[in-house]
Design an enzyme around this catalytic site. Structure first.
Site, mmCIF file in Angstrom:
data_model
loop_
_atom_site.group_PDB
_atom_site.id
_atom_site.type_symbol
_atom_site.label_atom_id
_atom_site.label_comp_id
_atom_site.label_asym_id
_atom_site.label_seq_id
_atom_site.Cartn_x
_atom_site.Cartn_y
_atom_site.Cartn_z
ATOM 1 N N CYS A 158 86.730 -1.813 45.965
ATOM 2 C CA CYS A 158 87.622 -2.950 46.192
ATOM 3 C C CYS A 158 88.985 -2.718 45.509
ATOM 4 C CB CYS A 158 86.940 -4.243 45.767
ATOM 5 S SG CYS A 158 87.644 -5.675 46.582
ATOM 6 N N HIS A 167 81.367 -4.341 47.271
ATOM 7 C CA HIS A 167 80.904 -4.268 45.879
ATOM 8 C C HIS A 167 79.413 -3.933 45.786
ATOM 9 C CE1 HIS A 167 84.398 -6.226 43.855
ATOM 10 N NE2 HIS A 167 84.598 -6.709 45.073
ATOM 11 N N GLU A 216 77.831 -2.933 43.323
ATOM 12 C CA GLU A 216 77.326 -3.286 41.978
ATOM 13 C C GLU A 216 76.815 -4.727 41.914
ATOM 14 O OE1 GLU A 216 80.347 -3.118 42.944
ATOM 15 O OE2 GLU A 216 81.570 -4.669 41.981
HETATM 16 N N1 GLN Z 1 92.114 -8.740 46.265
HETATM 17 C C1 GLN Z 1 92.016 -7.896 45.108
HETATM 18 C C2 GLN Z 1 93.220 -6.984 45.005
HETATM 19 O O1 GLN Z 1 94.005 -6.904 45.882
HETATM 20 C C3 GLN Z 1 90.765 -7.065 45.147
HETATM 21 C C4 GLN Z 1 89.547 -7.955 45.075
HETATM 22 C C5 GLN Z 1 88.343 -7.313 44.470
HETATM 23 O O2 GLN Z 1 88.408 -6.272 43.825
HETATM 24 N N2 GLN Z 1 87.230 -7.961 44.643
HETATM 25 O O3 GLN Z 1 93.379 -6.327 44.010
#
Ligand code: GLN
Length: 194
Positions: free
Chosen positions: A80, A172, A174
Site C-alpha cells: 500500500c 494488506h 498483514e
Molecule cells: N492512501 C495512503 C497513501 O496514499 C495509503 C493507504 C495505506 O497504506 N493503507 O499513502
C-alpha cells in the site's frame, strides 16, 4: 532458515508485518535507523501514509540507504503506502520516494465510496485458493515497464507486481491470517541473486 527481515517502523502498521514474519519462523527487526539495514535479507515497507513515511525516510537518510542495500542484495516488499514509495512514478504527486520500481502508481485510486474493502484475489504465484486481500485507501498500478511484471489484477488494474527482488502490493496481507504472500516474499529474500 535464519532469515532476517526488517520492517520499516517509522509510521504505519509495521507490527502486523513483524508478526506475520515471525509466524513464518524468520527474525523480524523493527528498523528505525539506516544502520539497521546492513545485514538484512529483506525489508518490508508497511502501509500507512506515504507522504509521512516518505518525509521521515528523507529525514533519517533512508532514501539513500535503502537503494544502496537493495544493490547489495536486500529484497524489498512494499504494501500500500510502501508500494507507493517503491514506484518511480506517482501520479499527480512529487512526494519523496525511493523510486526503485519501474511502475506508475495512483494513490487513493478506489475513491471515497470504497475506502476499504476485501476481495478474494487470484494470485497464481502463490497458488490456490484465492487470497483474502484487504484494500484500505489503496493505490493501483497504472503501468509497469522495464522488467516489472504483474502478479495479480483486480477489475482490470494491477494490484500486485514484482521486479527482480522488489515486490509491491496495493493490499494488506498483514491484516489477515493467510501468510502466503509473506512466505512468497521470504522465499524471494532467501534466493540471493535468484
Ligand atoms: N492512501 C495512503 C497513501 O496514499 C495509503 C493507504 C495505506 O497504506 N493503507 O499513502
Amino acid at each position: 532458515m535464519g532469515l532476517k527481515i526488517g520492517v520499516l517502523a517509522l509510521q504505519g502498521d509495521f507490527r502486523e508485518h513483524a508478526w506475520a514474519v515471525e509466524k513464518l519462523g524468520a527474525q523480524a527487526i523493527q528498523v528505525r535507523r539506516p544502520a539497521q539495514l546492513e545485514d538484512l535479507d529483506g525489508l518490508i515497507i508497511p502501509g500507512g501514509e506515504s507522504t509521512t513515511i516518505g518525509k521521515l525516510m528523507a529525514q533519517y537518510g533512508f532514501i539513500e540507504a535503502i537503494p544502496a542495500q537493495y544493490k547489495r542484495g536486500m529484497a524489498i516488499y512494499g504494501t500500500c503506502a510502501g508500494a507507493i514509495l517503491l514506484a518511480k512514478d506517482i501520479k499527480e504527486s512529487d512526494q519523496p520516494r525511493l523510486g526503485l520500481m519501474d511502475m506508475s502508481i495512483r494513490r487513493n485510486a478506489y475513491g471515497r465510496q470504497r475506502e476499504s474493502f476485501e476481495v478474494t484475489l487470484d494470485i497464481p504465484a502463490i497458488g490456490e485458493p484465492g487470497f483474502p486481500a484487504v484494500f484500505i485507501r489503496a493505490p493501483y498500478i497504472e503501468e509497469l515497464y522495464g522488467t516489472a511484471r504483474p502478479l495479480a489484477t483486480y477489475r482490470g488494474h494491477v494490484v500486485m507486481a514484482q521486479q527482480d527482488r522488489l515486490l509491491a502490493s496495493s493490499f494488506h496481507p498483514e491484516l489477515t491470517e493467510d501468510t502466503r504472500v509473506h512466505a512468497y516474499f521470504l522465499a524471494l529474500a532467501a534466493s540471493r541473486g535468484g
